[in-house]
Design a protein around this motif. Structure first.
Motif, PDB file in Angstrom:
ATOM      1  N   CYS A 123       1.484   5.447   3.148  1.00  0.00           N
ATOM      2  CA  CYS A 123       0.569   4.348   2.877  1.00  0.00           C
ATOM      3  C   CYS A 123       0.184   3.691   4.194  1.00  0.00           C
ATOM      4  N   VAL A 124      -0.929   2.976   4.142  1.00  0.00           N
ATOM      5  CA  VAL A 124      -1.483   2.325   5.326  1.00  0.00           C
ATOM      6  C   VAL A 124      -1.741   0.862   5.002  1.00  0.00           C
ATOM      7  N   VAL A 125      -1.218  -0.040   5.825  1.00  0.00           N
ATOM      8  CA  VAL A 125      -1.501  -1.475   5.696  1.00  0.00           C
ATOM      9  C   VAL A 125      -2.260  -1.913   6.933  1.00  0.00           C
ATOM     10  N   GLU A 126      -3.420  -2.537   6.697  1.00  0.00           N
ATOM     11  CA  GLU A 126      -4.244  -3.067   7.781  1.00  0.00           C
ATOM     12  C   GLU A 126      -4.470  -4.560   7.541  1.00  0.00           C
TER      13      GLU A 126
ATOM     14  N   LEU B 103       0.635   2.271 -11.734  1.00  0.00           N
ATOM     15  CA  LEU B 103       1.625   2.151 -10.659  1.00  0.00           C
ATOM     16  C   LEU B 103       1.623   0.744 -10.080  1.00  0.00           C
ATOM     17  N   LEU B 104       0.452   0.207  -9.791  1.00  0.00           N
ATOM     18  CA  LEU B 104       0.365  -1.139  -9.216  1.00  0.00           C
ATOM     19  C   LEU B 104       0.965  -2.176 -10.158  1.00  0.00           C
ATOM     20  N   ARG B 105       0.658  -2.084 -11.424  1.00  0.00           N
ATOM     21  CA  ARG B 105       1.205  -3.058 -12.391  1.00  0.00           C
ATOM     22  C   ARG B 105       2.722  -2.928 -12.494  1.00  0.00           C
ATOM     23  N   ARG B 106       3.228  -1.694 -12.532  1.00  0.00           N
ATOM     24  CA  ARG B 106       4.687  -1.490 -12.590  1.00  0.00           C
ATOM     25  C   ARG B 106       5.372  -2.056 -11.350  1.00  0.00           C
TER      26      ARG B 106
ATOM     27  N   VAL C  47       1.100   3.081   9.495  1.00  0.00           N
ATOM     28  CA  VAL C  47       1.505   4.000   8.434  1.00  0.00           C
ATOM     29  C   VAL C  47       2.997   3.891   8.137  1.00  0.00           C
ATOM     30  N   VAL C  48       3.310   3.894   6.850  1.00  0.00           N
ATOM     31  CA  VAL C  48       4.678   4.037   6.368  1.00  0.00           C
ATOM     32  C   VAL C  48       4.726   5.362   5.627  1.00  0.00           C
TER      33      VAL C  48
ATOM     34  N   ARG D 101       8.078   3.283  -4.138  1.00  0.00           N
ATOM     35  CA  ARG D 101       8.842   3.011  -2.902  1.00  0.00           C
ATOM     36  C   ARG D 101       7.903   2.641  -1.762  1.00  0.00           C
ATOM     37  N   LEU D 102       6.775   3.341  -1.656  1.00  0.00           N
ATOM     38  CA  LEU D 102       5.818   3.037  -0.587  1.00  0.00           C
ATOM     39  C   LEU D 102       5.183   1.663  -0.793  1.00  0.00           C
ATOM     40  N   LEU D 103       4.855   1.323  -2.029  1.00  0.00           N
ATOM     41  CA  LEU D 103       4.310  -0.013  -2.301  1.00  0.00           C
ATOM     42  C   LEU D 103       5.319  -1.096  -1.947  1.00  0.00           C
TER      43      LEU D 103
END
Length: 155
Positions: free
Chosen positions: A63-66, A120-123, A50-51, A92-94
């Motif tokens: 956010c969570v990266v696995e 958000l993802l595209r930006r 987690v961040v 910021r989290l992305l």
């Protein structure tokens, strides 16, 4: 906070097990009483996946990266508190997720109906990577790809 990255009042850092209670309150599903989500938040925090973004008032989102998606990075959760939306917290989290990803590729997905997440993802520079039918009946899952960036300023 040795691995914290901050600009202005918002700090982005790696969460640990002690953060799980506060993150439950940020997550509308968990705060609404979903025990499965609460368990997932605790597990993700224990695993170091987690961040969290926070300011003086506490957590604003996480956010969570696995690494269970074909051995690539997968952003399995992005949650921003309603009070913090529209302030750049999700972006910021992305960025932190992309900067800390240890795999060559980082993926995520969202329902076709989730237009705010797609914007958000595209930006944030993510590209559409595919469409999957059958997870949520009548609302296909749209996958996105980010080529992780690493360097100074990332976790």
């Amino acid at each position: 906070m040795g691995d914290a990255v901050g600009t202005g009042e918002v700090v982005v850092r790696r969460a640990d097990a002690s953060d799980s209670g506060a993150l439950v309150e940020v997550d509308a599903v968990a705060a609404g009483g979903d025990d499965g989500r609460r368990d997932s938040i605790r597990r993700w925090c224990r695993q170091g996946s987690v961040v969290v973004a926070e300011d003086a008032s506490g957590p604003l989102g996480y956010c969570v990266v696995e690494y269970t998606f074909f051995e690539q990075g997968f952003l399995s959760m992005l949650m921003v508190a309603p009070r913090a939306r529209g302030r750049g917290v999700g972006h910021r989290l992305l960025d932190a997720a992309a900067g800390s990803c240890t795999a060559p590729k980082l993926f995520t997905s969202t329902n076709v109906s989730n237009q705010p997440m797609q914007r958000l993802l595209r930006r944030a520079g993510w590209s559409p990577a595919g469409l999957l039918h059958g997870l949520d009946e009548g609302d296909p899952e749209l996958f996105f790809l980010c080529r992780p960036r690493t360097g100074p300023g990332y976790l």
